[in-house]
Design a protein around this motif. Structure first.
Motif, PDB file in Angstrom:
ATOM      1  N   UNK A  91       5.142  30.788  18.699  1.00 52.22           N
ATOM      2  CA  UNK A  91       5.198  29.953  19.842  1.00 52.22           C
ATOM      3  C   UNK A  91       3.841  29.353  20.126  1.00 52.22           C
ATOM      4  N   UNK A  92       2.851  30.054  20.280  1.00 52.66           N
ATOM      5  CA  UNK A  92       1.579  29.814  20.415  1.00 52.66           C
ATOM      6  C   UNK A  92       1.063  28.713  19.097  1.00 52.66           C
ATOM      7  N   UNK A  93       1.282  29.051  18.139  1.00 52.16           N
ATOM      8  CA  UNK A  93       1.008  27.958  16.777  1.00 52.16           C
ATOM      9  C   UNK A  93       1.838  26.700  17.050  1.00 52.16           C
ATOM     10  N   UNK A  94       3.234  26.833  17.531  1.00 53.54           N
ATOM     11  CA  UNK A  94       3.863  25.453  17.807  1.00 53.54           C
ATOM     12  C   UNK A  94       3.112  24.600  18.831  1.00 53.54           C
ATOM     13  N   UNK A  95       2.757  25.474  20.038  1.00 57.14           N
ATOM     14  CA  UNK A  95       2.051  24.863  21.184  1.00 57.14           C
ATOM     15  C   UNK A  95       0.643  24.159  20.482  1.00 57.14           C
ATOM     16  N   UNK A  96      -0.173  24.722  19.868  1.00 55.37           N
ATOM     17  CA  UNK A  96      -1.225  24.201  19.104  1.00 55.37           C
ATOM     18  C   UNK A  96      -1.003  23.221  18.262  1.00 55.37           C
ATOM     19  N   UNK A  97      -0.016  23.081  17.530  1.00 56.16           N
ATOM     20  CA  UNK A  97       0.447  21.817  16.790  1.00 56.16           C
ATOM     21  C   UNK A  97       0.758  20.569  17.410  1.00 56.16           C
TER      22      UNK A  97
END
Length: 768
Positions: A384-390
């Protein structure tokens, strides 16, 4: 023991027989493998164990473990053959037979995965021809021969999240010990401290406990500080470059060892593995199918093959199987995706998937499915954090803000406070610059204030609530405006009775309608905590309002916090027995959803009551206080409720600081939140006085009485639903109706009613 070469050179191309004592990898300390060395040496010493295969992922240290174990075995002659770079047969069986001595001995075949089939045939032939020969092999795949004994070599133990900052606690983990040892080889002054311990723990966990990866990342301390290394890992940037002084070229870098494994796969397996590398956490078969869209019935077969090659691992835990990619493998596969130009599309699809998941979760983080969704999101947090960052990096700041706002309850409950507050700050800014999102900006500010307050940042929280109230006023949202103003009234400066009473009256007025929300319930709870010493009647009214709203929203966390504050009120009235029962029930509710933020305070209050009533439980109390302290350190949480126990907790810690309690405190500090809550619930609170329902006839339906019986046995709603084959929501309704008919406030009272009824029935039977 004599180890000797068995030939004058090559048996066949790329195959050289050598002695383990000449291996350069033995020049460093083998950390964390004492038990494995003893166990493997004992097995090698037995004549009945003729074929042993060490299996495990690349870089886990199979070759080093084999060398160390063989060195302790009293065998006259040992032959060593490195097969890491071998592909095919090349007459392996005939060459080995010609070179091996006739007397008993041990043959070590290191790195056979590139020629498993040929090696299996050769080993089978050798064991048949030489009945006194024993063979030890290392491989990522077993030989699958009759009589083969597998010896799995697991990664080194790593600290579980949330990561503590206790140096003595963390240095007991072998992965951390290895990192520190290798770091000191680069910088002799390197020391594990309270400032870097959490970062080192997370780095070791992100390296999956693989010794080679830990050694390589430690070597990067030549260029980066520990915090910088961790930041690069969190951002998905490569950190495992460089060479390693290992025995063969294949072990001198993570890339070479992973490429070695990659060559063993077929095209379909390679395609799946590379596509899955955009996931940073675990995944299930359903998610894998959605991303890869394989032919029918192929997903399970391919995933099983990747697990067999130790490129994916099964994540421990209950429920459906979940699979995690080793970080060393992920870096290699991401490079391949980038080289083929597929990485941007894979990142986009990954972000879209988790954006949809976050938005869906936001609707269920209060309600009857709260516990299930909190549990579902926990293993997916990194993705989820990786998706937010992307999303943010690709210019989709509003989408990232929507996802962050949807996740704020998850961050609050599970203790990701600093991280959640940072994302909500970005979300508020993004919403303010996007047309038509003023309402969302206000909600983001209010949510940020709640997380900031949980961290103890009262000034920041007050600013957030003030901005939120102003924005809600502009939008004409009276309920949320009054909720924000109520939070503001008791957040930063000590509020006087007039201010609190005014805020309470206004909040109670707007919460009378159907449009009242969980935010209003949280505000009522905060006002109740702030007014309990000023106006007990007002505090009780606010608690009743908060509880009604939480129950209507099916917010288990809110109900648990109401119980905790009611326990504090009962304690202030001198009713310690009732206070302990309410706190026990609060811990029960908070445990059911895996709460981390408010739990430490409730555990401390419960532990104090337990100690006063049962002083012989001092060791348990020490464990509970230590667990609460460690959990608060890991989450950064401050007391969310003013229970008035701070001084008493400090005194208890002082009295329980003697050496006889040291072991209990250390045990408590490593307890996970759910385990700590279970420790508290292990001792039942004092039985309540018979409620009004005990002494009068109460009519329950057969199903309601069945549910009450299971409640008295300590079963959760989910367990009751599984046993009775009902939906969990149906069970919740039954439990509430039972409590209403019995006129009792908690599950404890339901259990007491059942017990008293059974006693009366037993006495009646005896009299007859």
């Amino acid at each position: 023991m004599t180890a000797e070469m068995l030939g004058s050179g090559k048996l066949c191309p790329h195959l050289v027989i050598d002695a383990p004592s000449r291996v350069p990898g033995d020049r460093t300390t083998l950390v964390g493998r004492d038990l494995e060395i003893l166990t493997l040496s004992a097995q090698l010493s037995r004549n009945t164990h003729r074929l042993i295969t060490l299996t495990g992922p690349g870089g886990v240290g199979k070759s080093r473990l084999a060398d160390a174990a063989v060195a302790d075995v009293p065998i006259a002659r040992v032959a060593y053959l490195d097969l890491h770079e071998t592909v095919g047969d090349h007459g392996l069986a005939e060459s080995l037979s010609a070179g091996l001595p006739e007397e008993p001995g041990l043959l070590v075949l290191d790195g056979i995965e590139q020629a498993v089939d040929a090696t299996a045939a050769a080993v089978d032939t050798l064991l048949s021809r030489l009945p006194r020969l024993r063979i030890l092999t290392t491989s990522r795949r077993p030989l699958r021969l009759y009589g083969e004994r597998l010896f799995p070599v697991l990664p080194l133990p790593t600290p579980p999240p949330p990561y503590r900052q206790d140096v003595l606690e963390l240095q007991d983990y072998a992965a951390v010990e290895l990192f520190v040892d290798r770091a000191r080889a680069i910088d002799p002054s390197f020391t594990l401290t309270a400032q870097n311990a959490q970062a080192v723990a997370e780095i070791c966990t992100r390296m999956d406990g693989l010794p080679l990866a830990i050694e390589l990342v430690a070597e990067r301390l030549r260029l980066f500080q520990v915090d910088s290394l961790l930041t690069r890992l969190r951002e998905g940037r490569p950190v495992l470059g460089g060479d390693h002084a290992a025995r063969s070229p294949l072990h001198r870098s993570v890339r070479s060892i992973t490429e070695h494994s990659f060559r063993l796969l077929d095209e379909e397996q390679r395609a799946l593995l590379t596509r899955l590398s955009v996931f940073t956490a675990s995944m299930n078969l359903t998610t894998i199918e959605e991303f890869w869209e394989p032919p029918a019935h192929r997903t399970e077969q391919l995933v099983e093959a990747l697990v067999g090659h130790h490129l994916l691992r099964v994540t421990p835990g209950g429920g459906e199987p979940r699979f995690t990619m080793f970080n060393t493998v992920r870096e290699f596969c991401l490079e391949r995706l980038a080289a083929t130009g597929e990485l941007p599309d894979a990142r986009r699809r990954h972000a879209e998937h988790f954006l949809s998941l976050a938005l869906e979760a936001g609707e269920h983080l209060t309600g009857p499915q709260q516990a299930q969704w909190l549990e579902r999101l926990a293993p997916l947090h990194e993705d989820l954090l990786a998706a937010l960052t992307h999303l943010e990096a690709s210019g989709r700041r509003t989408d990232a803000a929507r996802a962050a706002l949807a996740l704020h309850r998850f961050w609050l409950v599970r203790g990701h406070l600093a991280l959640g507050e940072q994302w909500l700050a970005k979300a508020s800014t993004a919403f303010l610059t996007a047309p038509g999102h003023r309402q969302a900006a206000a909600r983001a500010e209010a949510a940020r204030g709640e997380l900031a307050l949980a961290r103890g940042s009262a000034r920041l929280a007050a600013d957030c609530f003030r901005h939120a109230a102003r924005a809600f006023h502009e939008q004409g949202d009276t309920v949320h405006e009054q909720a924000a103003l109520a939070r503001l009234a008791v957040t930063y400066q000590p509020a006087g009775p007039a201010t609190v009473r005014k805020a309470a009256v206004q909040l109670l007025r707007v919460t009378a309608g159907e449009e009242a929300t969980v935010e209003a319930a949280n505000a009522a709870l905060a006002l109740a905590a702030g007014s309990r010493l000023l106006d007990a009647k007002l505090a009780a009214d606010l608690l009743d309002t908060a509880n009604a709203l939480f129950m209507r929203a099916r917010d288990v966390r809110g109900e648990g916090l109401v119980l905790a504050l009611r326990g504090a009120l009962a304690d202030s009235r001198g009713d310690q027995a009732l206070s302990e029962r309410l706190l026990w029930e609060s811990v029960h509710r908070l445990r059911s959803i895996g709460e981390h933020t408010a739990l430490p305070t409730v555990l401390e209050s419960h532990a104090l009551h337990l100690w006063r009533r049962l002083p012989q439980q001092g060791h348990r109390v020490a464990r509970l206080l230590a667990a609460a302290s460690a959990l608060r350190e890991a989450t950064g949480a401050h007391a969310p409720l003013d229970t008035g126990d701070a001084a008493a907790v400090g005194e208890a810690r002082r009295l329980l600081s003697g050496p006889e309690y040291e072991a209990a405190r250390r045990e408590g500090r490593v307890l996970a939140a759910v385990a700590a809550a279970g420790e508290a619930l292990a001792v039942c609170p004092p039985a309540p006085e018979p409620a009004s329902a005990v002494s009068r006839s109460v009519q329950l339906t057969a199903r309601q009485y069945e549910v009450a019986m299971l409640v008295s046995q300590g079963l959760t709603n989910r367990q009751i639903s599984q046993q009775l084959r009902l939906s969990e929501w149906t069970v919740v309704n039954h439990v509430r109706e039972v409590m209403r008919r019995l006129d009792v406030p908690s599950r404890i009272h339901v259990a007491q009613w059942v017990l008293n009824r059974q006693r009366r029935n037993a006495l009646g039977t005896a009299a007859e």
